[in-house]
Design a protein around this motif. Structure first.
Motif, mmCIF file in Angstrom:
data_model
loop_
_atom_site.group_PDB
_atom_site.id
_atom_site.type_symbol
_atom_site.label_atom_id
_atom_site.label_comp_id
_atom_site.label_asym_id
_atom_site.label_seq_id
_atom_site.Cartn_x
_atom_site.Cartn_y
_atom_site.Cartn_z
ATOM 1 N N SER A 136 3.526 -7.308 3.081
ATOM 2 C CA SER A 136 2.866 -7.371 1.777
ATOM 3 C C SER A 136 3.134 -8.633 1.124
ATOM 4 N N LEU A 137 4.165 -9.422 1.320
ATOM 5 C CA LEU A 137 4.283 -10.544 0.647
ATOM 6 C C LEU A 137 3.423 -11.603 1.573
ATOM 7 N N GLY A 138 3.467 -11.488 2.388
ATOM 8 C CA GLY A 138 2.382 -12.560 3.326
ATOM 9 C C GLY A 138 0.841 -12.241 2.817
ATOM 10 N N MET A 139 0.817 -10.973 2.374
ATOM 11 C CA MET A 139 -0.719 -10.794 2.058
ATOM 12 C C MET A 139 -0.970 -11.317 0.870
ATOM 13 N N ILE A 140 0.207 -11.447 -0.176
ATOM 14 C CA ILE A 140 -0.187 -11.940 -1.444
ATOM 15 C C ILE A 140 -0.532 -13.540 -1.358
ATOM 16 N N GLY A 141 0.065 -14.113 -0.338
ATOM 17 C CA GLY A 141 -0.181 -15.682 -0.156
ATOM 18 C C GLY A 141 -1.625 -15.837 0.366
ATOM 19 N N LEU A 142 -1.959 -14.981 1.532
ATOM 20 C CA LEU A 142 -3.239 -15.351 2.204
ATOM 21 C C LEU A 142 -4.259 -15.105 1.463
#
Length: 461
Positions: free
Chosen positions: A172-178
């Motif tokens: 979910s943290l990676g999703m925010i960045g991408l």
């Protein structure tokens, strides 16, 4: 701010080794799927915007994606290599070593990205021609490539950071960045391309800017201690054995991406014989096909941290169940998305380039790919299983088989025997040939996997 690192590590360990497998894979897959969908929507929107400029412009951007795949290959090699090792170390409750591997992976990734840019700048003319550019494409391809090179270290670093987050179970943290980068890109495209009249250069600037912003957001997740692993220069290990371990574990991803890039370049060169329309059509088909497969791939990427974490924790029964759930879920999703794409293939091609010749070439290629793409979930899950558990040789062979062993020879042979029709048929044939190979590998893996679990340590390091 997160809880104390020790508490956070224990909570994450319990989640990855005890929660229901279908629920856990779904939880880890949804952020990844959303990220890929938004990113691919950006790619498709970018293709549609550039298509409004002309066929040569659309084809030029398509061939530069071959070079961008090389940057992605570097980022994925360090990200999936370090991520796989990190997840297994976290499963074994060795958090300190996990932070050392993660820090080494990201520093190496950014450094290699910078070196690629420095080497490629003086060689840009030769690179563009090697990518399959024609004279009419060249000026547009040059504008796009220049901007991409400026962002190269951020692109490799961003891919690595996202994979580190995903393998830790923090998709979910990676999703925010991408997603932040992709949404910014979609917003900037029309402004730079049409309002400021920058054309293809505007599309490239939008991509470069969004990649830099995405990298900074992903990095902030680690610096703000939202993760179990901690990135720092102090944790960097210059030991060749550590770097080699990361690179060899990530080699399957590197091989897959490099061979995909080589295959894309060869596809463009083969299609260029039949004109810019053929190059544009095959480029559009590639993007649509990846968009269709993104949902199934997202399930697979949700499986990877579960697989690596439980393999490190020696919970083999969970690993077997996770593999079965992944294949069933991804195949079910792909059947639906591929069927819809097959039914509306011509209309989808026309969205990106309203050129009768592009539509005609692209429709047949897309239909063939949608029929045979249904074999991919099984092959994908098997590749990911081997890589996530550190079986480097088998993972490397599987990763290189579809593009290297099957697609490239198929393309070379069929393009000579059947011309443009053979170019359209090469990828579907490669999908079919890779399926029985995956059957052999999964049978071998499961037969040799321990039948009983091994108790794990009681306390984190």
């Amino acid at each position: 701010m997160n809880t104390k690192p020790g508490t956070n590590a224990a909570s994450q360990y319990n989640r990855m080794t005890e929660e229901s497998i279908p629920r856990l894979i779904a939880q880890l897959s949804v952020p990844t799927i959303l990220s890929m969908l938004v990113t691919n929507i950006y790619n498709l929107v970018d293709t549609a915007f550039v298509g409004r400029l002309g066929t040569s412009e659309s084809a030029a951007v398509g061939i530069i994606f071959g070079f961008m795949s090389i940057l992605q290959a570097v980022g994925f090699m360090f990200g999936q290599g370090a991520g796989s090792i990190t997840a297994r170390l976290l499963g074994a409750r060795d958090d300190r070593s996990a932070s050392r591997i993660a820090s080494t992976g990201i520093i190496c990734s950014v450094t290699i990205g910078l070196l690629i840019a420095l080497i490629a700048f003086p060689l840009h003319h030769r690179i563009i021609l090697m990518l399959g550019s024609t004279e009419t494409m060249y000026p547009h391809a040059k504008s796009y490539l220049t901007m991409i090179l400026l962002a190269a270290p951020f692109m490799t670093g961003g891919y690595t950071l996202n994979n580190l987050l995903r393998y830790e179970g923090k998709a979910s943290l990676g999703m925010i960045g991408l997603m932040s980068g992709a949404i910014l890109n979609i917003a900037l495209d029309p402004i730079l391309m049409f309002v400021l009249n920058m054309g293809v250069a505007g599309a490239a600037l939008a991509t470069a800017t969004s990649q830099i912003i995405s990298f900074l957001i992903l990095l902030s997740m680690f610096l703000r201690r939202k993760t179990v692993t901690q990135l720092s220069f102090r944790n960097f290990s210059p030991r060749p054995s550590v770097i080699a371990d990361i690179m060899t574990t990530g080699l399957p991803s590197m091989l897959r991406q490099v061979l995909n890039s080589a295959a894309s370049i060869l596809l463009n060169s083969s299609a260029a014989v039949y004109g810019d329309a053929a190059v544009a059509a095959m480029s559009i088909v590639g993007r649509i096909s990846f968009f269709v497969f993104a949902l199934a791939l997202g399930i697979g990427q949700g499986f990877q941290p579960v697989c690596a974490f439980n393999y490190g924790a020696k919970k083999y029964a969970r690993l077997r169940r996770a593999y079965r759930v992944t294949v069933i879920m991804s195949e079910t999703i792909l059947i639906v998305s591929a069927t819809l794409t097959l039914l509306f293939s011509g209309s989808l091609i026309s969205v990106f380039r309203d050129d009768p010749e592009v539509i005609s070439i692209g429709t047949r290629a897309l239909q063939l790919q949608m029929i045979t793409i249904l074999t991919l979930p099984f092959s994908m899950a098997t590749e990911m299983l081997y890589q996530s558990t550190g079986h480097r040789l088998g993972a490397s062979f599987l990763s290189s088989a579809r593009s290297g062993l099957f697609f490239i020879p198929s393309l070379l042979l069929l393009s000579r025997l059947r011309g443009l029709a053979g170019i359209q048929e090469a990828q579907p044939l490669a999908y079919l040939l890779a399926f029985p190979l995956a059957l052999v590998f999964i049978f071998h893996f499961m037969r040799n996997l321990p039948k009983t679990d091994t108790p794990s340590p009681e306390t984190p390091s």
